[in-house]
Design an enzyme around this catalytic site. Structure first.
Site, PDB file in Angstrom:
ATOM      1  N   HIS A  31       0.836  -1.122   0.173  1.00 31.71           N
ATOM      2  CA  HIS A  31       0.170  -0.181  -0.291  1.00 31.71           C
ATOM      3  C   HIS A  31       1.175   1.082   0.196  1.00 31.71           C
ATOM      4  O   HIS A  31       0.173   2.289  -0.033  1.00 31.71           O
ATOM      5  CB  HIS A  31      -0.934   0.269   1.197  1.00 31.71           C
ATOM      6  CG  HIS A  31      -0.248   0.302   2.660  1.00 31.71           C
ATOM      7  ND1 HIS A  31       0.515  -1.048   3.029  1.00 31.71           N
ATOM      8  CD2 HIS A  31      -0.235   1.550   3.701  1.00 31.71           C
ATOM      9  CE1 HIS A  31       0.987   0.169   4.215  1.00 31.71           C
ATOM     10  NE2 HIS A  31       0.307   1.107   4.338  1.00 31.71           N
ATOM     11  N   HIS A  77       1.560   6.273  -0.197  1.00 36.13           N
ATOM     12  CA  HIS A  77       0.454   6.051   0.827  1.00 36.13           C
ATOM     13  C   HIS A  77      -1.394   5.373  -0.069  1.00 36.13           C
ATOM     14  O   HIS A  77      -1.693   6.845   0.478  1.00 36.13           O
ATOM     15  CB  HIS A  77       0.508   6.854   1.303  1.00 36.13           C
ATOM     16  CG  HIS A  77       0.555   5.940   2.803  1.00 36.13           C
ATOM     17  ND1 HIS A  77      -1.278   5.158   3.299  1.00 36.13           N
ATOM     18  CD2 HIS A  77       0.717   5.083   4.023  1.00 36.13           C
ATOM     19  CE1 HIS A  77      -1.378   4.447   4.627  1.00 36.13           C
ATOM     20  NE2 HIS A  77       0.387   4.164   4.975  1.00 36.13           N
TER      21      HIS A  77
END
Length: 159
Positions: free
Chosen positions: A63, A78
């Site tokens: 992620h 992010h």
């Protein structure tokens, strides 16, 4: 245009609505602990390289992605807030650490429907890492609608 095309461009890695990092509902990002930049509320899950450089890291849970530009400035992407809890589910990486990328190269695909169905905040910070901020003299941000790899969301002037 307010940027006047000065400085190094950082393109939006996602299509969607760009907000300031202070608008992120996560103190680590809003407080600029990780770095300074923007966040994108994505309208599409395709993640594209915002700068040319080398993939410097990929989070174990797929992620987070770091790209170090050829000038040494590192950008962190992010994807979503608290998405580490998914343990990689919903993210398909298309790059490996050490791989060279150009603006617009595919980095990752995130499953927005899965994230929504599990009630994750899709807001995705895009920051110049705190370790790179000493290389920056001036940072200019742009908010509003953006197209991945087409809309400049930040410009910086090297120190």
């Amino acid at each position: 245009m307010f940027f006047k095309d000065k400085g190094t461009a950082v393109y939006a890695p996602l299509s969607g609505h760009v907000v300031t990092i202070g608008d992120v509902d996560e103190p680590i990002f809003a407080g600029k602990v990780v770095g300074d930049g923007v966040a994108i509320i994505p309208s599409d899950g395709e993640v594209l390289a915002p700068i040319a450089g080398t993939i410097s890291f990929i989070g174990e849970q797929k992620h987070t992605y770091g790209i170090k530009g050829f000038d040494g400035v590192e950008i962190l992407i992010h994807l979503g807030i608290d998405t580490v809890k998914l343990e990689g589910t919903g993210f398909i990486p298309y790059v490996t650490v050490g791989q060279r990328v150009d603006v617009g190269d595919r980095i990752c695909q995130m499953d927005l429907e899965l994230l929504r169905s599990r009630q994750f905040d899709l807001t995705s910070p895009v920051v110049i890492t705190s370790g790179s901020m000493d290389k920056i003299k001036r940072l200019t941000l742009r908010t509003g609608q953006a197209l991945a790899a087409q809309t400049v969301c930040m410009r910086y002037t090297p120190a």
